[in-house]
Enzyme design. Structure first.
Site, PDB file in Angstrom:
ATOM      1  CB  CYS A  22      -0.529   2.480   4.104  1.00  0.00           C
ATOM      2  SG  CYS A  22      -1.999   1.785   3.384  1.00  0.00           S
ATOM      3  CG  ASP A  23       3.259   1.197   4.393  1.00  0.00           C
ATOM      4  OD1 ASP A  23       2.824   1.672   5.457  1.00  0.00           O
ATOM      5  OD2 ASP A  23       3.057   0.041   4.027  1.00  0.00           O
TER       6      ASP A  23
ATOM      7  CB  CYS B 137      -0.916  -0.018   1.219  1.00  0.00           C
ATOM      8  SG  CYS B 137      -1.901   1.479   1.377  1.00  0.00           S
TER       9      CYS B 137
END
Ligand code: NAP
Length: 330
Positions: free
Chosen positions: A154-155, A151
């Site tokens: 997200c990261d 992701c």
């Protein structure tokens, strides 16, 4: 004549707050589940949505959605999910942040056990979505969360001025690579063939991006590191040549698998474990419908999942009306 649904027994019984009878239970809170909730709520069925592990599903992790009609400038994935939620709740849908752990579809009402209670559902809409596939190479599992990610939204932030590898050649790989260039100094897309699967617009954008480069006919065979990712072992599938390359992160976008394990042995599935539905969204069990990526190996778009959710809810309502009509006749 339209049959009113208000006569069906529903709502939690005073005797046992751990058991609740519902007319329409929806599993999953992605575009399919929340759109099903909107349609079922507007038909006055007080649907309950079990949100599952990831509220909003995959789109909630998408930075921008540019191909959902009505948003000419694009809209954030999280923001779109919040709008879906608000619209469904406005008409009476209830969202429970709970996860179904067991289902029994041989009984009527259908029995769905979740962590906080057991639901007895007159109809069920399965909209459990799909989960990213893993490469299944050495080091992947151990280094997940330590540089291996599925992701970018997200990261990505953790890879400011770092070098990252992206695996895959589809829309997700390219879209997420473009997003990663906000942070990373260099993004290398590693694709197993010499032709990308992604659509033309994304290909053009990625190829024009000075931070993105491509390694074709190449696979990742190992991810190496201890506290964090340090290297990947790459292999050219045409020549067999192998080499090590330094990198700080490996983002994997190689497709998805449907979240249908819960229905194993009860609902019919195809070879890829996608739920088999007819043209009216019904599974092999009357009263159980499916929508979105759990039942769609082909399109997998927010718009198609939302459309399937709407159709599944309309059929669930129709099914309830038929049940009522039969009761009235009996
Ligand atoms: P996808 O289209 O199935 O692409 C997966 C990619 O990963 C393919 O390039 C595939 O290679 C590669 N791959 C699969 N298994 C692999 C393995 N074991 N090792 C190395 N590479 C592997 O998946 P996706 O990109 O997640 O897209 C899924 C769906 O969502 C598609 O319908 C896509 O159009 C849609 N989507 C749309 C958008 C958008 O419209 N903006 C954004 C994201 C996703 P091969 O090409 O050789 O098979």
């Amino acid at each position: 004549m339209k049959i009113s649904l208000s006569g069906l027994p529903h709502s939690s019984s005073a005797e046992d707050s751990k058991i609740e009878r519902v007319k329409v239970l929806i599993l999953g809170s992605g575009p399919a589940g929340l759109t099903a909730a909107l349609y079922a709520a507007r038909a006055d069925t007080n649907p309950v949505v079990l949100a599952g592990i990831e509220f909003g599903g995959q789109v909630s992790l998408t930075y921008t959605v540019e191909n959902y009609p009505g948003f000419p400038d694009g809209i954030g994935g999280q923001e779109l999910v919040e709008l879906f939620q608000k619209q469904a709740e406005r008409f009476g849908a209830r969202i429970e942040f709970d996860l179904a752990t067991e289902v029994n579809l041989s009984e009527r009402p259908f029995v769905v056990k979740a962590y906080s209670k057991t639901y007895l559902a007159d109809t069920l809409i399965v909209a459990t979505g799909a989960t990213p596939n893993h490469l299944n190479v050495a080091g992947e599992k151990e280094l997940t969360g330590k540089g291996v990610s599925y992701c970018a939204t997200c990261d990505g932030w953790f890879f400011k001025d770092k070098d990252v590898i992206v695996v895959g050649g589809g829309d997700s790989a390219l879209e997420e690579s473009i997003f990663l260039t906000r942070y990373a100094s260099q993004v290398t897309i590693v694709h197993r063939r010499d032709t990308l699967r992604a659509g033309a617009i994304l290909q053009k954008r990625a190829m024009e991006n000075p931070k993105i480069s491509f390694l074709y006919n190449t696979i990742v065979t190992e991810i190496i590191g201890d506290e964090s990712v340090k290297q990947v072992r790459l292999k050219n599938v045409q020549t067999g040549e192998e080499w090590l390359r330094d990198t700080d992160g490996v983002f994997i976008f190689i497709g998805h698998s449907p979240n249908t394990q819960l229905f194993e042995g009860q609902l019919e599935m195809d070879a890829g474990r996608y739920l088999v539905i007819d043209s009216l969204m019904q599974t092999n069990i009357p009263g159980v419908f499916a929508a979105g990526e759990a039942a769609d190996p082909h399109f997998r778009q927010v718009i198609t999942s939302a459309g399937m959710g709407a159709a599944a809810a309309m059929r669930a309502v129709h099914y309830l009306q038929e049940q009522m009509a039969e009761k009235v006749k009996a």
